[in-house]
Scaffold this motif. Structure first.
Motif, PDB file in Angstrom:
ATOM      1  N   THR A 165     111.173  76.121 -29.632  1.00 35.85           N
ATOM      2  CA  THR A 165     110.182  76.667 -30.561  1.00 35.85           C
ATOM      3  C   THR A 165     109.331  75.569 -31.171  1.00 35.85           C
ATOM      4  O   THR A 165     108.300  75.841 -31.775  1.00 35.85           O
ATOM      5  N   GLU A 166     109.770  74.324 -31.039  1.00 40.00           N
ATOM      6  CA  GLU A 166     109.025  73.189 -31.562  1.00 40.00           C
ATOM      7  C   GLU A 166     108.745  72.193 -30.446  1.00 40.00           C
ATOM      8  O   GLU A 166     109.541  72.035 -29.530  1.00 40.00           O
ATOM      9  N   GLN A 167     107.593  71.539 -30.532  1.00 40.18           N
ATOM     10  CA  GLN A 167     107.295  70.415 -29.662  1.00 40.18           C
ATOM     11  C   GLN A 167     107.397  69.131 -30.485  1.00 40.18           C
ATOM     12  O   GLN A 167     107.504  69.174 -31.719  1.00 40.18           O
ATOM     13  N   HIS A 168     107.384  67.991 -29.804  1.00 40.59           N
ATOM     14  CA  HIS A 168     107.519  66.717 -30.499  1.00 40.59           C
ATOM     15  C   HIS A 168     106.331  65.810 -30.201  1.00 40.59           C
ATOM     16  O   HIS A 168     105.783  65.836 -29.093  1.00 40.59           O
ATOM     17  N   VAL A 169     105.960  65.034 -31.191  1.00 36.28           N
ATOM     18  CA  VAL A 169     104.934  64.011 -31.019  1.00 36.28           C
ATOM     19  C   VAL A 169     105.501  62.690 -31.526  1.00 36.28           C
ATOM     20  O   VAL A 169     106.353  62.665 -32.421  1.00 36.28           O
ATOM     21  N   VAL A 170     105.027  61.599 -30.934  1.00 31.36           N
ATOM     22  CA  VAL A 170     105.449  60.263 -31.347  1.00 31.36           C
ATOM     23  C   VAL A 170     104.244  59.555 -31.952  1.00 31.36           C
ATOM     24  O   VAL A 170     103.209  59.409 -31.301  1.00 31.36           O
ATOM     25  N   LEU A 171     104.379  59.131 -33.209  1.00 22.73           N
ATOM     26  CA  LEU A 171     103.296  58.474 -33.928  1.00 22.73           C
ATOM     27  C   LEU A 171     103.781  57.143 -34.491  1.00 22.73           C
ATOM     28  O   LEU A 171     104.979  56.940 -34.694  1.00 22.73           O
ATOM     29  N   ARG A 209     109.370  59.969 -34.239  1.00 21.76           N
ATOM     30  CA  ARG A 209     109.242  61.258 -33.552  1.00 21.76           C
ATOM     31  C   ARG A 209     109.223  62.382 -34.589  1.00 21.76           C
ATOM     32  O   ARG A 209     110.073  62.428 -35.482  1.00 21.76           O
ATOM     33  N   PHE A 210     108.238  63.266 -34.445  1.00 29.03           N
ATOM     34  CA  PHE A 210     108.096  64.389 -35.363  1.00 29.03           C
ATOM     35  C   PHE A 210     108.136  65.700 -34.584  1.00 29.03           C
ATOM     36  O   PHE A 210     107.612  65.792 -33.469  1.00 29.03           O
ATOM     37  N   SER A 211     108.760  66.706 -35.171  1.00 30.13           N
ATOM     38  CA  SER A 211     108.732  68.042 -34.587  1.00 30.13           C
ATOM     39  C   SER A 211     107.560  68.808 -35.185  1.00 30.13           C
ATOM     40  O   SER A 211     107.213  68.635 -36.356  1.00 30.13           O
ATOM     41  N   VAL A 212     106.944  69.639 -34.350  1.00 27.67           N
ATOM     42  CA  VAL A 212     105.751  70.385 -34.753  1.00 27.67           C
ATOM     43  C   VAL A 212     105.925  71.839 -34.340  1.00 27.67           C
ATOM     44  O   VAL A 212     106.191  72.135 -33.172  1.00 27.67           O
ATOM     45  N   ARG A 213     105.775  72.749 -35.277  1.00 27.74           N
ATOM     46  CA  ARG A 213     105.857  74.174 -34.978  1.00 27.74           C
ATOM     47  C   ARG A 213     104.471  74.705 -34.620  1.00 27.74           C
ATOM     48  O   ARG A 213     103.455  74.200 -35.087  1.00 27.74           O
ATOM     49  N   ASP A 214     104.451  75.730 -33.777  1.00 26.06           N
ATOM     50  CA  ASP A 214     103.181  76.291 -33.307  1.00 26.06           C
ATOM     51  C   ASP A 214     102.248  76.671 -34.447  1.00 26.06           C
ATOM     52  O   ASP A 214     101.049  76.395 -34.411  1.00 26.06           O
ATOM     53  N   SER A 216     101.772  75.511 -37.268  1.00 28.45           N
ATOM     54  CA  SER A 216     101.183  74.438 -38.071  1.00 28.45           C
ATOM     55  C   SER A 216     100.025  73.746 -37.364  1.00 28.45           C
ATOM     56  O   SER A 216      99.395  72.860 -37.929  1.00 28.45           O
ATOM     57  N   VAL A 217      99.745  74.150 -36.119  1.00 32.09           N
ATOM     58  CA  VAL A 217      98.666  73.533 -35.344  1.00 32.09           C
ATOM     59  C   VAL A 217      97.444  74.444 -35.360  1.00 32.09           C
ATOM     60  O   VAL A 217      97.540  75.638 -35.082  1.00 32.09           O
ATOM     61  N   LYS A 218      96.291  73.874 -35.695  1.00 31.93           N
ATOM     62  CA  LYS A 218      95.067  74.670 -35.711  1.00 31.93           C
ATOM     63  C   LYS A 218      93.866  73.790 -35.395  1.00 31.93           C
ATOM     64  O   LYS A 218      93.927  72.560 -35.498  1.00 31.93           O
ATOM     65  N   LEU A 219      92.778  74.436 -34.979  1.00 27.15           N
ATOM     66  CA  LEU A 219      91.532  73.738 -34.701  1.00 27.15           C
ATOM     67  C   LEU A 219      90.583  73.915 -35.876  1.00 27.15           C
ATOM     68  O   LEU A 219      90.341  75.035 -36.325  1.00 27.15           O
ATOM     69  N   VAL A 220      90.049  72.805 -36.373  1.00 25.44           N
ATOM     70  CA  VAL A 220      89.089  72.822 -37.474  1.00 25.44           C
ATOM     71  C   VAL A 220      87.847  72.060 -37.028  1.00 25.44           C
ATOM     72  O   VAL A 220      87.913  70.861 -36.758  1.00 25.44           O
ATOM     73  N   ASP A 221      86.724  72.772 -36.918  1.00 23.88           N
ATOM     74  CA  ASP A 221      85.468  72.168 -36.448  1.00 23.88           C
ATOM     75  C   ASP A 221      85.650  71.477 -35.101  1.00 23.88           C
ATOM     76  O   ASP A 221      85.126  70.386 -34.855  1.00 23.88           O
ATOM     77  N   GLY A 222      86.428  72.121 -34.235  1.00 17.29           N
ATOM     78  CA  GLY A 222      86.634  71.595 -32.896  1.00 17.29           C
ATOM     79  C   GLY A 222      87.665  70.489 -32.800  1.00 17.29           C
ATOM     80  O   GLY A 222      87.897  69.952 -31.719  1.00 17.29           O
ATOM     81  N   GLY A 227      99.343  70.785 -39.504  1.00 14.62           N
ATOM     82  CA  GLY A 227      99.556  71.021 -40.921  1.00 14.62           C
ATOM     83  C   GLY A 227     100.836  70.419 -41.466  1.00 14.62           C
ATOM     84  O   GLY A 227     100.885  69.953 -42.596  1.00 14.62           O
ATOM     85  N   GLN A 228     101.897  70.413 -40.673  1.00 16.36           N
ATOM     86  CA  GLN A 228     103.181  69.922 -41.172  1.00 16.36           C
ATOM     87  C   GLN A 228     103.935  69.184 -40.080  1.00 16.36           C
ATOM     88  O   GLN A 228     104.151  69.714 -38.995  1.00 16.36           O
ATOM     89  N   LEU A 229     104.307  67.950 -40.383  1.00 21.07           N
ATOM     90  CA  LEU A 229     105.114  67.138 -39.478  1.00 21.07           C
ATOM     91  C   LEU A 229     106.518  67.019 -40.048  1.00 21.07           C
ATOM     92  O   LEU A 229     106.689  66.680 -41.221  1.00 21.07           O
ATOM     93  N   GLN A 230     107.518  67.293 -39.229  1.00 21.65           N
ATOM     94  CA  GLN A 230     108.909  67.174 -39.663  1.00 21.65           C
ATOM     95  C   GLN A 230     109.536  65.981 -38.950  1.00 21.65           C
ATOM     96  O   GLN A 230     109.635  65.968 -37.723  1.00 21.65           O
ATOM     97  N   LEU A 231     109.930  64.955 -39.717  1.00 21.36           N
ATOM     98  CA  LEU A 231     110.493  63.752 -39.111  1.00 21.36           C
ATOM     99  C   LEU A 231     111.791  64.078 -38.383  1.00 21.36           C
ATOM    100  O   LEU A 231     112.725  64.623 -38.960  1.00 21.36           O
ATOM    101  N   ALA A 232     111.819  63.732 -37.087  1.00 25.38           N
ATOM    102  CA  ALA A 232     113.009  63.990 -36.277  1.00 25.38           C
ATOM    103  C   ALA A 232     113.821  62.721 -36.036  1.00 25.38           C
ATOM    104  O   ALA A 232     114.971  62.790 -35.616  1.00 25.38           O
ATOM    105  N   GLY A 233     113.213  61.565 -36.284  1.00 30.40           N
ATOM    106  CA  GLY A 233     113.963  60.327 -36.115  1.00 30.40           C
ATOM    107  C   GLY A 233     113.083  59.166 -35.702  1.00 30.40           C
ATOM    108  O   GLY A 233     111.910  59.325 -35.365  1.00 30.40           O
ATOM    109  N   LYS A 234     113.671  57.975 -35.747  1.00 31.94           N
ATOM    110  CA  LYS A 234     112.981  56.753 -35.338  1.00 31.94           C
ATOM    111  C   LYS A 234     113.371  56.421 -33.911  1.00 31.94           C
ATOM    112  O   LYS A 234     114.542  56.516 -33.541  1.00 31.94           O
ATOM    113  N   LEU A 235     112.393  56.041 -33.100  1.00 29.40           N
ATOM    114  CA  LEU A 235     112.661  55.755 -31.700  1.00 29.40           C
ATOM    115  C   LEU A 235     113.239  54.359 -31.535  1.00 29.40           C
ATOM    116  O   LEU A 235     112.972  53.458 -32.335  1.00 29.40           O
ATOM    117  N   ASN A 236     114.011  54.181 -30.460  1.00 28.72           N
ATOM    118  CA  ASN A 236     114.556  52.861 -30.167  1.00 28.72           C
ATOM    119  C   ASN A 236     113.554  52.056 -29.343  1.00 28.72           C
ATOM    120  O   ASN A 236     112.436  52.490 -29.100  1.00 28.72           O
TER     121      ASN A 236
END
Length: 255
Positions: A165-171, A209-214, A216-222, A227-236
């Motif tokens: 239900t969640e995807q992950h992004v690495v920032l 690494r952050f988990s992202v729920r559907d 919380s993602v939206k398009l604003v002016d293209g 909207g909300q990032l949930q910290l899932a952990g620090k990468l090695n």
């Protein structure tokens, strides 16, 4: 070089140390200066114990950094045939080397690359600007395309292969607390306050690494906003770069 072949992961950690039929890649194959070295950009495919060559950066001490991609691809195909590196494994040749299939970006070439069979599990199409020199890291001169047809790893899945239900992004965490992509210039998708950073023992440059729920993602002016990032952990150390903006956008859109 020096009679041994070494492969490394992206972070520099050694994956394999072995003899090979590459120039000066084993004690048996020493010729010319022992320190003469070659550098190949490869992907190791464990099922058939083969290193699939994506690019060539150096050959017998001759640097190809300033050569065009078109020349590097010609060089790797021609030079590899001068060795027995493509032969099956043997005592002085632990792993086989093979060049990945390459095609011109014509309609016929794209169809062959997209739908053609490969001896490995395909994970997308890699596009090169054929006039571009080699450039490490993120570059707009090399692009990856993935969809359901040409990649089994289009989006994150759980251990059973199901889409969560969640995807992950690495920032990457910056000095000012911003969470940014690996682009140049970087693009911020959020920030952390100093108190949280200190309590979590985080430092600038950390990949998070952050988990992202559907929802919380939206398009604003293209432009995509999360909207909300949930910290899932620090990468090695196995990961060296944050996600690019295009990867984040593709993952969120395709999900």
């Amino acid at each position: 070089s020096n009679g041994i072949t070494i492969s490394r992961l992206r972070n520099g950690t050694i994956l394999h140390r072995f003899p090979s039929a590459l120039p000066n890649g084993s004690k048996k194959g020493l010729s010319g200066p022992a320190s003469s070295y070659s550098i190949l950009d490869c992907i190791f495919h464990e099922p058939d114990e083969t290193y699939y060559i994506v690019d060539m950066i150096c050959w017998r001490g001759y640097s190809l950094y300033d050569c065009t991609a078109e020349f590097r691809f010609f060089w790797v195909n021609s030079k590899l045939t001068e060795t027995s590196a493509g032969d099956p494994p043997s005592t002085y040749h632990r792993y086989r080397f093979s060049v990945v299939p390459m095609y011109e970006s014509t309609l016929e070439g794209l169809q062959a690359a997209y739908s053609g069979s490969t001896p490995y599990v395909k994970d997308g199409l890699l596009f090169y600007n054929k006039h571009a020199h080699f450039q490490a890291g993120i570059t707009p001169l090399t692009l990856v395309w993935k969809d359901n047809t040409c990649s089994q790893y289009l989006i994150d899945t759980d251990s059973e292969g199901q889409v969560p239900t969640e995807q992950h992004v690495v920032l990457e965490l910056q000095e000012d607390g911003k969470l940014v992509t690996s682009d140049d210039p970087p693009i911020a998708f959020g920030s952390l306050d100093n108190e949280f950073i200190q309590k979590s023992n985080l430092r600038p440059g950390n990949l998070l690494r952050f988990s992202v729920r559907d929802e919380s993602v939206k398009l604003v002016d293209g432009k995509m906003e999360i909207g909300q990032l949930q910290l899932a952990g620090k990468l090695n150390r196995s990961r060296t770069f944050a996600d690019s903006h295009s990867k984040v956008s593709d993952d969120m859109t395709m999900h």
